[in-house]
Design a protein around this motif. Sequence first.
Motif, short mmCIF file in Angstrom:
data_model
loop_
_atom_site.label_atom_id
_atom_site.label_comp_id
_atom_site.label_asym_id
_atom_site.label_seq_id
_atom_site.Cartn_x
_atom_site.Cartn_y
_atom_site.Cartn_z
N ALA A 23 -5.23 -2.22 -12.31
CA ALA A 23 -4.13 -2.45 -11.38
C ALA A 23 -4.70 -2.76 -10.01
O ALA A 23 -5.52 -1.99 -9.48
CB ALA A 23 -3.23 -1.22 -11.33
N VAL A 24 -4.26 -3.87 -9.43
CA VAL A 24 -4.78 -4.37 -8.16
C VAL A 24 -3.70 -4.26 -7.09
O VAL A 24 -2.57 -4.70 -7.31
CB VAL A 24 -5.25 -5.83 -8.29
CG1 VAL A 24 -5.90 -6.30 -6.99
CG2 VAL A 24 -6.18 -6.00 -9.47
N SER A 25 -4.03 -3.70 -5.95
CA SER A 25 -3.08 -3.61 -4.85
C SER A 25 -3.79 -3.83 -3.53
O SER A 25 -5.02 -3.78 -3.46
CB SER A 25 -2.37 -2.25 -4.86
OG SER A 25 -3.32 -1.21 -4.71
N GLY A 26 -3.02 -4.12 -2.49
CA GLY A 26 -3.59 -4.37 -1.17
C GLY A 26 -3.55 -5.84 -0.81
O GLY A 26 -2.57 -6.53 -1.12
N SER A 27 -4.62 -6.35 -0.24
CA SER A 27 -4.69 -7.73 0.25
C SER A 27 -4.99 -8.70 -0.89
O SER A 27 -6.04 -9.33 -0.94
CB SER A 27 -5.76 -7.85 1.33
OG SER A 27 -5.47 -6.99 2.41
N ILE A 28 -4.01 -8.83 -1.80
CA ILE A 28 -4.21 -9.63 -3.00
C ILE A 28 -4.38 -11.10 -2.67
O ILE A 28 -5.11 -11.82 -3.34
CB ILE A 28 -3.05 -9.41 -3.98
CG1 ILE A 28 -3.03 -7.95 -4.44
CG2 ILE A 28 -3.14 -10.36 -5.16
CD1 ILE A 28 -1.82 -7.60 -5.27
N ILE A 29 -3.70 -11.58 -1.61
CA ILE A 29 -3.73 -13.00 -1.29
C ILE A 29 -5.14 -13.48 -0.99
O ILE A 29 -5.45 -14.66 -1.13
CB ILE A 29 -2.79 -13.29 -0.11
CG1 ILE A 29 -2.53 -14.79 0.02
CG2 ILE A 29 -3.35 -12.73 1.20
CD1 ILE A 29 -1.44 -15.14 0.99
N SER A 30 -6.03 -12.58 -0.59
CA SER A 30 -7.38 -12.99 -0.23
C SER A 30 -8.36 -12.95 -1.40
O SER A 30 -9.52 -13.30 -1.25
CB SER A 30 -7.91 -12.07 0.88
OG SER A 30 -7.99 -10.74 0.42
N ILE A 31 -7.90 -12.53 -2.58
CA ILE A 31 -8.79 -12.41 -3.73
C ILE A 31 -9.26 -13.77 -4.21
O ILE A 31 -8.46 -14.67 -4.42
CB ILE A 31 -8.11 -11.64 -4.88
CG1 ILE A 31 -7.91 -10.17 -4.48
CG2 ILE A 31 -8.93 -11.73 -6.16
CD1 ILE A 31 -7.14 -9.38 -5.49
N ASN A 32 -10.55 -13.89 -4.42
CA ASN A 32 -11.16 -15.15 -4.85
C ASN A 32 -11.67 -15.07 -6.29
O ASN A 32 -11.44 -15.96 -7.09
CB ASN A 32 -12.31 -15.48 -3.90
CG ASN A 32 -12.81 -16.90 -4.07
OD1 ASN A 32 -12.08 -17.77 -4.55
ND2 ASN A 32 -14.03 -17.13 -3.66
#
Length: 114
Positions: A23-32
Amino acid sequence: QVQLVESGGGLVQAGGSLRLSCAVSGSIISINVMGWYRQAPGKQREWVASFGSAGSTHYADSVKGRFTISRDNAKTMLYLQMNSLKPEDTAVYYCNVVGPGNYWGQGTQVTVSS
C-alpha cells in the motif's frame, strides 16, 4: 514523502503461490519507479522486479516466468504474484519506490518449505 506498507507474506510449500501487496501513500504523483526487492538470510538485498518510468516491467532472471508485478492505475497499490515458489525464494520482500527520494517498506517474510 511516501509511505509503504507490505502484506501477504507467509509460509508456503515449494510449488505454491503467494501474492504480496504494498500500500502506497503520500506524494504519489512524484513516483517514478516502483518495484520489489528481497533479502535472504546472510545475503545482500537483491532486486526482484520493477516498473520502469515508462510503465514497462522488468524481472530478475531468477524469477522470470514465475513472478508477475502489477499495480493499480493510481499507483496506490503494488503487487507481486509469486507462482511456482522455490525454497531459494525464501527472503524478506521489500516494496520500493523512487521519486524523487528512495523509499522502502518494512518488509514481509516469505518462507518456502521443501
